[in-house]
Design an enzyme around this catalytic site. Sequence first.
Site, PDB file in Angstrom:
ATOM      1  N   TYR A  36       0.850  -1.196   0.000  1.00  0.00           N
ATOM      2  CA  TYR A  36       0.000   0.000   0.000  1.00  0.00           C
ATOM      3  C   TYR A  36       0.891   1.253   0.000  1.00  0.00           C
ATOM      4  O   TYR A  36       1.126   1.868   1.032  1.00  0.00           O
ATOM      5  CB  TYR A  36      -0.942   0.013   1.213  1.00  0.00           C
ATOM      6  CG  TYR A  36      -1.743  -1.267   1.409  1.00  0.00           C
ATOM      7  CD1 TYR A  36      -1.938  -2.173   0.372  1.00  0.00           C
ATOM      8  CD2 TYR A  36      -2.307  -1.575   2.640  1.00  0.00           C
ATOM      9  CE1 TYR A  36      -2.669  -3.350   0.550  1.00  0.00           C
ATOM     10  CE2 TYR A  36      -3.047  -2.747   2.829  1.00  0.00           C
ATOM     11  CZ  TYR A  36      -3.204  -3.622   1.774  1.00  0.00           C
ATOM     12  OH  TYR A  36      -3.927  -4.782   1.972  1.00  0.00           O
ATOM     13  N   HIS A  99       1.538 -11.814   2.086  1.00  0.00           N
ATOM     14  CA  HIS A  99       0.392 -11.194   1.402  1.00  0.00           C
ATOM     15  C   HIS A  99      -0.246 -12.143   0.385  1.00  0.00           C
ATOM     16  O   HIS A  99      -1.461 -12.185   0.232  1.00  0.00           O
ATOM     17  CB  HIS A  99       0.875  -9.912   0.712  1.00  0.00           C
ATOM     18  CG  HIS A  99      -0.161  -8.848   0.590  1.00  0.00           C
ATOM     19  ND1 HIS A  99       0.138  -7.515   0.574  1.00  0.00           N
ATOM     20  CD2 HIS A  99      -1.506  -8.912   0.458  1.00  0.00           C
ATOM     21  CE1 HIS A  99      -0.974  -6.813   0.434  1.00  0.00           C
ATOM     22  NE2 HIS A  99      -1.988  -7.639   0.358  1.00  0.00           N
ATOM     23  N   SER A 177     -11.978  -6.594   2.535  1.00  0.00           N
ATOM     24  CA  SER A 177     -13.051  -6.037   1.687  1.00  0.00           C
ATOM     25  C   SER A 177     -14.430  -6.477   2.195  1.00  0.00           C
ATOM     26  O   SER A 177     -15.261  -6.983   1.427  1.00  0.00           O
ATOM     27  CB  SER A 177     -12.860  -6.431   0.211  1.00  0.00           C
ATOM     28  OG  SER A 177     -11.627  -5.957  -0.280  1.00  0.00           O
ATOM     29  N   ARG A 181     -15.725  -3.831  -1.349  1.00  0.00           N
ATOM     30  CA  ARG A 181     -15.006  -2.703  -1.966  1.00  0.00           C
ATOM     31  C   ARG A 181     -15.899  -1.462  -2.083  1.00  0.00           C
ATOM     32  O   ARG A 181     -15.717  -0.637  -2.972  1.00  0.00           O
ATOM     33  CB  ARG A 181     -14.458  -3.069  -3.337  1.00  0.00           C
ATOM     34  CG  ARG A 181     -13.664  -4.360  -3.356  1.00  0.00           C
ATOM     35  CD  ARG A 181     -12.967  -4.579  -4.682  1.00  0.00           C
ATOM     36  NE  ARG A 181     -12.616  -5.970  -4.895  1.00  0.00           N
ATOM     37  CZ  ARG A 181     -11.721  -6.661  -4.180  1.00  0.00           C
ATOM     38  NH1 ARG A 181     -11.069  -6.081  -3.206  1.00  0.00           N
ATOM     39  NH2 ARG A 181     -11.477  -7.920  -4.435  1.00  0.00           N
ATOM     40  N   GLY A 182     -16.890  -1.402  -1.211  1.00  0.00           N
ATOM     41  CA  GLY A 182     -17.754  -0.219  -1.193  1.00  0.00           C
ATOM     42  C   GLY A 182     -19.094  -0.448  -1.866  1.00  0.00           C
ATOM     43  O   GLY A 182     -19.974   0.402  -1.783  1.00  0.00           O
ATOM     44  N   GLY A 186     -24.094   1.099  -0.447  1.00  0.00           N
ATOM     45  CA  GLY A 186     -25.076   1.954  -1.124  1.00  0.00           C
ATOM     46  C   GLY A 186     -24.401   3.062  -1.916  1.00  0.00           C
ATOM     47  O   GLY A 186     -25.070   3.868  -2.575  1.00  0.00           O
TER      48      GLY A 186
HETATM   49  N1  NAP Z   1      -5.025  -9.241   2.055  1.00  0.00           N
HETATM   50  C1  NAP Z   1      -5.373  -8.669   0.928  1.00  0.00           C
HETATM   51  O1  NAP Z   1      -4.992  -9.098  -0.154  1.00  0.00           O
HETATM   52  C2  NAP Z   1      -6.284  -7.467   0.963  1.00  0.00           C
HETATM   53  C3  NAP Z   1      -6.969  -7.063  -0.205  1.00  0.00           C
HETATM   54  C4  NAP Z   1      -7.829  -5.958  -0.125  1.00  0.00           C
HETATM   55  C5  NAP Z   1      -7.992  -5.290   1.079  1.00  0.00           C
HETATM   56  N2  NAP Z   1      -7.307  -5.687   2.190  1.00  0.00           N
HETATM   57  C6  NAP Z   1      -7.460  -4.989   3.494  1.00  0.00           C
HETATM   58  O2  NAP Z   1      -8.841  -4.905   3.811  1.00  0.00           O
HETATM   59  C7  NAP Z   1      -9.203  -3.552   4.085  1.00  0.00           C
HETATM   60  C8  NAP Z   1     -10.631  -3.293   3.657  1.00  0.00           C
HETATM   61  O3  NAP Z   1     -10.859  -3.699   2.331  1.00  0.00           O
HETATM   62  P1  NAP Z   1     -11.234  -2.691   1.141  1.00  0.00           P
HETATM   63  O4  NAP Z   1     -10.839  -1.305   1.504  1.00  0.00           O
HETATM   64  O5  NAP Z   1     -10.719  -3.307  -0.093  1.00  0.00           O
HETATM   65  O6  NAP Z   1     -12.802  -2.825   1.000  1.00  0.00           O
HETATM   66  P2  NAP Z   1     -14.079  -2.508   1.895  1.00  0.00           P
HETATM   67  O7  NAP Z   1     -13.712  -2.293   3.301  1.00  0.00           O
HETATM   68  O8  NAP Z   1     -15.038  -3.571   1.545  1.00  0.00           O
HETATM   69  O9  NAP Z   1     -14.620  -1.156   1.226  1.00  0.00           O
HETATM   70  C9  NAP Z   1     -13.883   0.016   1.200  1.00  0.00           C
HETATM   71  C10 NAP Z   1     -14.578   1.009   0.299  1.00  0.00           C
HETATM   72  O10 NAP Z   1     -15.860   1.322   0.819  1.00  0.00           O
HETATM   73  C11 NAP Z   1     -15.988   2.712   1.044  1.00  0.00           C
HETATM   74  N3  NAP Z   1     -16.745   2.845   2.313  1.00  0.00           N
HETATM   75  C12 NAP Z   1     -16.370   2.377   3.532  1.00  0.00           C
HETATM   76  N4  NAP Z   1     -17.346   2.626   4.433  1.00  0.00           N
HETATM   77  C13 NAP Z   1     -18.335   3.243   3.772  1.00  0.00           C
HETATM   78  C14 NAP Z   1     -19.607   3.749   4.156  1.00  0.00           C
HETATM   79  N5  NAP Z   1     -20.034   3.636   5.415  1.00  0.00           N
HETATM   80  N6  NAP Z   1     -20.387   4.336   3.214  1.00  0.00           N
HETATM   81  C15 NAP Z   1     -19.968   4.440   1.936  1.00  0.00           C
HETATM   82  N7  NAP Z   1     -18.765   3.979   1.501  1.00  0.00           N
HETATM   83  C16 NAP Z   1     -17.962   3.398   2.419  1.00  0.00           C
HETATM   84  C17 NAP Z   1     -14.581   3.240   1.121  1.00  0.00           C
HETATM   85  O11 NAP Z   1     -14.525   4.566   0.628  1.00  0.00           O
HETATM   86  P3  NAP Z   1     -13.800   5.762   1.452  1.00  0.00           P
HETATM   87  O12 NAP Z   1     -12.434   5.305   1.815  1.00  0.00           O
HETATM   88  O13 NAP Z   1     -13.766   6.862   0.459  1.00  0.00           O
HETATM   89  O14 NAP Z   1     -14.677   6.011   2.631  1.00  0.00           O
HETATM   90  C18 NAP Z   1     -13.839   2.315   0.166  1.00  0.00           C
HETATM   91  O15 NAP Z   1     -13.990   2.764  -1.157  1.00  0.00           O
HETATM   92  C19 NAP Z   1      -8.158  -2.721   3.325  1.00  0.00           C
HETATM   93  O16 NAP Z   1      -8.014  -1.445   3.908  1.00  0.00           O
HETATM   94  C20 NAP Z   1      -6.918  -3.576   3.462  1.00  0.00           C
HETATM   95  O17 NAP Z   1      -6.277  -3.284   4.700  1.00  0.00           O
HETATM   96  C21 NAP Z   1      -6.472  -6.770   2.138  1.00  0.00           C
END
Ligand code: NAP
Length: 300
Positions: A36, A99, A177, A181-182, A186
């Site tokens: 990241y 990872h 996620s 991924r959001g 909504g």
């Molecule tokens: N091990 C792996 O390979 C791997 C892969 C992917 C992710 N991860 C980890 O998992 C964490 C979370 O996953 P992720 O970020 O991919 O997906 P997520 O948590 O499913 O979704 C994040 C997305 O949702 C939006 N969001 C979050 N809360 C919201 C709400 N209440 N209302 C509207 N939109 C909202 C965020 O936008 P904003 O930021 O603009 O609020 C962002 O675009 C990452 O930060 C990372 O640390 C690990």
Amino acid sequence: MGLHLAYGPGDEQEGIAAIRRAHELGVTFFDTAELYGWGENEKAVGRAVAGFRDEIVIATKFGFTRDFGFDSRPDHIREVVENSLRYLGVDTIDVLYQHRVDPTVPIEDVAGTVKEFIDAGKVRYFGLSEAGPSTIRQAHAVQPVSVLQTEYSLFERDVEQLLPVLDELGIGFVPYSPLGRGFLTGAAKPADQYTEGDMRRTDPRWQPGNYEKNLDAVRRLTALAESKGATVSQLALAWLLTRGEHIVPIPGTRSVRRVEENTGAADVKLTDADLAAIDEILPDGGFGERYAGGRTPTWI
Ligand SMILES: NC(=O)c1ccc[n+]([C@@H]2O[C@H](COP(=O)([O-])OP(=O)(O)OC[C@H]3O[C@@H](n4cnc5c(N)ncnc54)[C@H](OP(=O)(O)O)[C@@H]3O)[C@@H](O)[C@H]2O)c1
């Protein structure tokens, strides 16, 4: 992750404020990785948590190359971990994940290298990400694996097949996620409306054909959430919290307001009738592959 990768440009000051607000609200588990921003995210997390580092658990990850290949050779792991300690500004990394499984390096060598750091007191716990049962077992025999991190949400349920191995070996599970991924918030919009560099422009779940079906499911989940005085993001996270005591989701956001909303999920109680209604709306997860271009990891 979203501050430096995958979802378009983020504002570092707001991201740091979001992390600090999460801590105020009782969040104790923060996730980052070398990938990241090649140190930028770890530096931001380190700055954000400096005032309360001893009250929280920090997880980071090694194992990618700059062209998104894999590299878990022992010398590379050693170099990345020393960098992570420096970028985070900590003496110990609480959870160190591989990872992605690197098929060119025996997992025993990876586990042995992480063990060196654990024996030296520089790492506390060993984790794997997107690993399958045989890798988990082989790694666990060299250095006990504490946690597996893999995508898991109302949109992605394939990983449920791995949960029995984790139960057998006493390994925790971290759904990444968890908000799809959001999409499960909504806030999804058509793929072409995301900025350049945002992975959702090519994410299969956002492509025509899948997008409309996923949108419809989220509309129905939203109605269910609203009937309980909750938001759909809170419902999606509360559902994960019903899946087991050892399951700890890590929703990502760069926004203070969304941190406040998402942490509220801990107070949303889902009844058996709610769980049945959710299963009826999304019996097998969302529509579309997890990653574009055949990049969905194979669990080995
Ligand atoms: N091990 C792996 O390979 C791997 C892969 C992917 C992710 N991860 C980890 O998992 C964490 C979370 O996953 P992720 O970020 O991919 O997906 P997520 O948590 O499913 O979704 C994040 C997305 O949702 C939006 N969001 C979050 N809360 C919201 C709400 N209440 N209302 C509207 N939109 C909202 C965020 O936008 P904003 O930021 O603009 O609020 C962002 O675009 C990452 O930060 C990372 O640390 C690990």
